[in-house]
Every structure is written in structure tokens, then in C-alpha cells.
Design an enzyme around this catalytic site. Sequence first.
Site, PDB file in Angstrom:
ATOM      1  CG  HIS A  82      -5.833  -1.537   5.429  1.00 59.98           C
ATOM      2  ND1 HIS A  82      -5.431  -0.516   4.614  1.00 59.98           N
ATOM      3  CD2 HIS A  82      -5.489  -1.177   6.687  1.00 59.98           C
ATOM      4  CE1 HIS A  82      -4.874   0.443   5.332  1.00 59.98           C
ATOM      5  NE2 HIS A  82      -4.876   0.064   6.594  1.00 59.98           N
TER       6      HIS A  82
ATOM      7  CD  GLU B 241     -16.920   2.411   2.490  1.00 58.89           C
ATOM      8  OE1 GLU B 241     -16.057   2.709   3.335  1.00 58.89           O
ATOM      9  OE2 GLU B 241     -18.157   2.417   2.743  1.00 58.89           O
TER      10      GLU B 241
ATOM     11  CG  ASP C  24      -7.463  -2.831  12.177  1.00 57.46           C
ATOM     12  OD1 ASP C  24      -7.226  -2.404  13.316  1.00 57.46           O
ATOM     13  OD2 ASP C  24      -7.148  -2.215  11.150  1.00 57.46           O
TER      14      ASP C  24
ATOM     15  NE  ARG D  34      -2.340  -1.638   9.716  1.00 55.75           N
ATOM     16  CZ  ARG D  34      -3.099  -1.654  10.796  1.00 55.75           C
ATOM     17  NH1 ARG D  34      -4.176  -2.414  10.841  1.00 55.75           N
ATOM     18  NH2 ARG D  34      -2.789  -0.906  11.838  1.00 55.75           N
TER      19      ARG D  34
ATOM     20  NE  ARG E 266      -0.510   0.807   4.877  1.00 55.04           N
ATOM     21  CZ  ARG E 266      -0.960   1.531   5.876  1.00 55.04           C
ATOM     22  NH1 ARG E 266      -2.114   2.142   5.785  1.00 55.04           N
ATOM     23  NH2 ARG E 266      -0.263   1.655   6.982  1.00 55.04           N
TER      24      ARG E 266
ATOM     25  CG  PHE F 188     -15.184  -1.014   5.000  1.00 54.94           C
ATOM     26  CD1 PHE F 188     -16.049  -1.818   5.710  1.00 54.94           C
ATOM     27  CD2 PHE F 188     -14.036  -0.558   5.622  1.00 54.94           C
ATOM     28  CE1 PHE F 188     -15.790  -2.159   7.029  1.00 54.94           C
ATOM     29  CE2 PHE F 188     -13.766  -0.888   6.933  1.00 54.94           C
ATOM     30  CZ  PHE F 188     -14.644  -1.688   7.644  1.00 54.94           C
TER      31      PHE F 188
END
Length: 316
Positions: A108, A57, A116, A166, A9, A82
Site C-alpha cells: 500500500h 508492527e 485512505d 495497491r 501486491r 505502519f
Amino acid sequence: MPAPERSTRDAYGQALIELAAADPSVVAVDGDVGSATRAARFSALHPRRVFNVGMAEQDMILTAAGLALGGKNVYVSSYASFLVGRGYEQIRSAVAIPALPVKIVGSHCGVTVGEDGASHQMLEDLALMRAFPDMTVLVPADYVSALGLLKNAVSSRGPVYIRLGRAPVPDVYADGDEGFVPGGGRVLREGTEVTVCCCGIMVSEALRAAEVLARQNISAEVIDCYSVSPLPAQIILDSVHRTGCCVTAEEHFARGGLGEAVASLVSGAYPVPVKPVAVFDKFGQSGSPAELQEYYGLTASQIVSSAVQAWTMRRR
């Protein structure tokens, strides 16, 4: 000293900066996560070329589609769980069906999102994006290949999905290498007894596995299948003709990802045993990236084990 590890990323913002310098039509659509996708510097340099629609989104995808219809070269990015999850219907109706050249950048991805947990650890995005006709699906192995794929996608005439992670990963390629194209792949290590098709974070794991297999007198050929759709079909088929067996490795559900794509390819052209290394029938959970890789078997040791099994069943 070894170079510091970089995440895929991290390449996103740099790619946008380089593209914008050469192409005034390049714009970015963001979901209030510019810093998370390392696009903050691009936003500071080109504030009128970034459209931040907030954490919405579905609106992001529709905005990207509208900009593409207006002649802009559009990159749209947010957390994949998302962007792809909530925006799937809009991707289908507004981007995939009209075949608009929108670059959808899912950040991610995979269990290496870490603490997360399951809600953010997208493990089904490749299956969802591969299902669309003419959707290019790209999974870079490191910062260098991510930068190259993001930049080369600018000329695509159809929709592109680019999967970014990530967690920092080891460099596989040398800085400046930009020869990454849809439908392409790289033979990173030649071998004669087992083919290892891999993508994303599993490429560096596959290279480590090949070293272990060599000490066991098993010669592994490692192919970075960074283009999951379309596949580097000829590279894969040439390899399995030599080796007679295959292992696939990906940070994704076993269903619908690289493993099933490779199995479908070889079963129709040159059937050989295919052993997948992937996440099987369970969602992610909270933990460090290293802990989760070990827990889900996304490691060099699991590739070695699967390669030995495939080697014993290989087509001779």
C-alpha cells in the site's frame, strides 16, 4: 482482449506459495492484513508457517528477526506506512545493524493507495530504507517483476525492502520473466537524446511519455530502475553518456528517493542535467488513484514536460 491489470501486491501471496514449495524454511510474519497483501491462500496452505502477531508492527519486526536468527527464511509484510513508520527503530536495531536476511515487504505504498488518504500513503519509505548500509531496496513496476523480485530475494544474504502498491497497473513484462536481481535494471526502450530513469507505477507512464516524445522528434531511452539500492549504475551511466540528460520518475517524495540516488550517481561520474518527476513538499490526500496521480503530476504528460526541459539543457 487486453489482460486485466494486476497490482504489485497481488504477487506477494503467489510468491510465498511458490517459495514454500521449494524451501521448507520459508515463513511469513503478518500483521493481521493477510488478505490485504494477498497472502491469505498461503496462510490456508501453510498455517504453521505464518506468524500473525496482530497489528503490532514493532513486534512483527522483532519476531521476524528472531525467526531469521533461528534459521528461517523470513518475509514480513504489512502496510508500509505502519511497518516502516512504526517499526523503523526495530528495523534499524534488529535487522539492519546485524544485517539479517529479512525480507521486509511494504504494501500500500504511494498516493495510489487512494481514498485512505495521507495516513496510509507512504511516500518516504525509499528514503528511510536507502539510508541503511547494505539494505537492498526494490520497487517493481508490475505484477510480473514483483513476483520475480519477491522470489529472487529469497537467496539474499542481507536485509531487503520490497515496495508494493495497491492499485492495479499495466503489465510491462511478459508472464514467466524472472530475471530481476538486486542492482539490476532494464532498458525497456532505447533512445539517444534523453534518459528516463523510473520505477514502480511510473515505468508504464514513462513508456507512454516516450511515445509522445518520439512524435516530437525526441528520442527517449527508458530504464526501469527496479533496484533503487544498489542502483543499476553502469546501465544509467552508459545511457547518460549517450543522451547527455536525464529525467527521473517515481511515486515518492522528491527527497531521498530514486531521483536523488540517480543525481548523486551522475554528478560524481558524468554530470548531466537531471529533472525529477515526484511528489514535492506535500503529503497525500484522499482521492481515487487516477485523480491523485494527476494532482501530484505523476503522469506521462509531466514526464514529457520534464524531458523537454532536460533536453534543452543537455550536455552536448
